[in-house]
Design an enzyme around this catalytic site. Sequence first.
Site, PDB file in Angstrom:
ATOM      1  N   GLY A 310       0.805  -1.208   0.000  1.00 18.13           N
ATOM      2  CA  GLY A 310       0.000   0.000   0.000  1.00 18.13           C
ATOM      3  C   GLY A 310       0.843   1.265   0.000  1.00 18.13           C
ATOM      4  N   SER A 311       0.383   2.251   0.770  1.00 18.65           N
ATOM      5  CA  SER A 311       1.010   3.573   0.738  1.00 18.65           C
ATOM      6  C   SER A 311       2.423   3.606   1.293  1.00 18.65           C
ATOM      7  CB  SER A 311       0.142   4.575   1.510  1.00 18.65           C
ATOM      8  OG  SER A 311      -1.124   4.713   0.891  1.00 18.65           O
ATOM      9  N   SER A 312       2.855   2.560   1.998  1.00 19.55           N
ATOM     10  CA  SER A 312       4.231   2.540   2.494  1.00 19.55           C
ATOM     11  C   SER A 312       5.232   2.487   1.349  1.00 19.55           C
ATOM     12  CB  SER A 312       4.450   1.344   3.431  1.00 19.55           C
ATOM     13  OG  SER A 312       4.246   0.121   2.747  1.00 19.55           O
ATOM     14  N   MET A 313       4.750   2.237   0.119  1.00 22.97           N
ATOM     15  CA  MET A 313       5.618   2.188  -1.053  1.00 22.97           C
ATOM     16  C   MET A 313       5.694   3.537  -1.763  1.00 22.97           C
ATOM     17  SD  MET A 313       7.571  -0.080  -2.344  1.00 22.97           S
ATOM     18  CE  MET A 313       6.871  -1.486  -1.511  1.00 22.97           C
TER      19      MET A 313
END
Length: 592
Positions: A310-313
């Site tokens: 998800g947004s951690s990338m």
Amino acid sequence: MTTITLKASKSKTSGAKMNNRPGPMQWRFLVVLAVIVMVFLVLAMRAAFIQVIEPDDLIQQGDSRTLRTRNMPTYRGLITDRNGVELAVSVPVRAIYADPKIIHESNALNQTRRWLALAEVIGQDVDELVSKVDNPQRRFVYLQRQVSPAMADYVEKLEIPGVYLRKESRRYYPTGEVSAQLIGITNVDDQGIEGLERLYDDWLTGSPGSRKIRRDAKGRQVEVLEMKNGEAAGNLALTIDQRIQALAYKQIKEAMLYYQASSASAIVVDVHTGDILAMVNAPSFNPNDRSDISPHRMRNRVITDAFEPGSSMKPLAVLSALEFGSVKPGDIVDTSPGWMRLGGSLVKDFRNYGKLSLAEIIQHSSNMGTSKLALSVPKQFLLDSYYNMGLMSDTGVNMPGESTGIFHERNRWSEFELATLSFGYGISVTTAQLARMYATIASGGIKRPLNIVRDAQTTGYQPAEERVISEANAKAILVMMETVTQDDGSGVKARIPGYRVAGKTGTSRKAVAGGYGEEYVNIFAGVAPISDPQLVTVVLINEPGGDLYHAGDTAAPVFSEIMGGALQLLNIAPDDRQMSATQVIERASHGG
């Protein structure tokens, strides 16, 4: 008269000479003498044959009665943390075995009370126990392995003919469930079957020495004929800091219960060396009591379970655009109107953020912003960025069951697929891979393998370093990620009083057949302290079941507790000058 007397005397002398011929008694004596001589000759010839011509058979028979080879006990090597704290040790125990032939020859089965007592002490049914020794042709059978010294003493006092004890060892894990999936376990024969016990089984296992002795008729040792030294088992020193490991496990276990999650994991990595200081999973199991062991408890999810990050990338998408040169750190990206269609599919933000700086794209976790940045660079350059950060390969720990993630390479990529890749969909990575990516950013763009063992001699190779991004861009993205933990950021609860923290939340839906379901994965990956990055921590909460399902509410506060405690345990100085002395004292009083 004289003449007559002489004649008579001559006559008697003549008769005596005639009677000197051998009689029957003398012949018998000679025969007996000859027989005795022949017997002695035969014995001498037999002795010469045995002693000189073929002595080996006699020597073998004598040796079989007097010579014994005794194995000298050897114990499995220790596993310790980086400070010498024992994580796995071998303790001496006994095994109960039987010789069925001797049991039947001595009618030991008639001693019913003793067999009942033996069955009770080892926790077996007496009929089942007796059935193990009902075949008199067998010479060896185990009755119970790895019994305690007290139990062994009791069995010895029963004095059941044909029932004996022998020495062996059992693995004991002082830290219990805290490091269970990482350390692994051994089987009843002391062979590693899971975790590091399995990976380094050859190193941890020594070869026993032996001693050849001669004993007398009473079984007493009278001579040592030969000593053969065995190979000592090697010890294994890990990079793990057990203090941080225990802290991380406590927080992960509590989070799993509090958020009603199906599982939770965390990893703490030293930025400068790639050393793993903690690797924990919940639920776990007690390796010293294997009654509750099940496959899902034994799995080391940090390295085995791949998930869409998800947004951690998203920081990687921004970093790719910086590396290619399509944007500079101070540039602005217009995300209006907050949505766009790519090939018939919709990409949108939570709301229309309008014009955003690169830092604000990360702070507000803008899908529109990262999508536009991803589409501003060539497709192959973007994909290479993911490969260069180690997201499609193993992390270097080389542990059993490690996943390299899931990434379906294809010749054609649609714009929508590239856009979703920029915000963490269409790719699955492990918690360890994500930690390695953030450690690469924190180290100024230098990618290092993750280490779990301190001794290079044990692993057999020296970790290689590789620069994959420029130092300037790595530092720039780190400062941008700091905004996530500041006001209006998605990870405010990840703050650590006294320290500047950079990181990124990730909330992704779990894929199911035909699309995405209603279960979530919550992630927070972060670095601290920003002024001199030392540690990377990644926390994953899998399928939270309560009302809170965003990473900023679940994974972020757990990150704060683990990272904050680790920084204090390692005496890493605070770098946030805005923190008051009162806040420092207050945090210290609460134990981090």
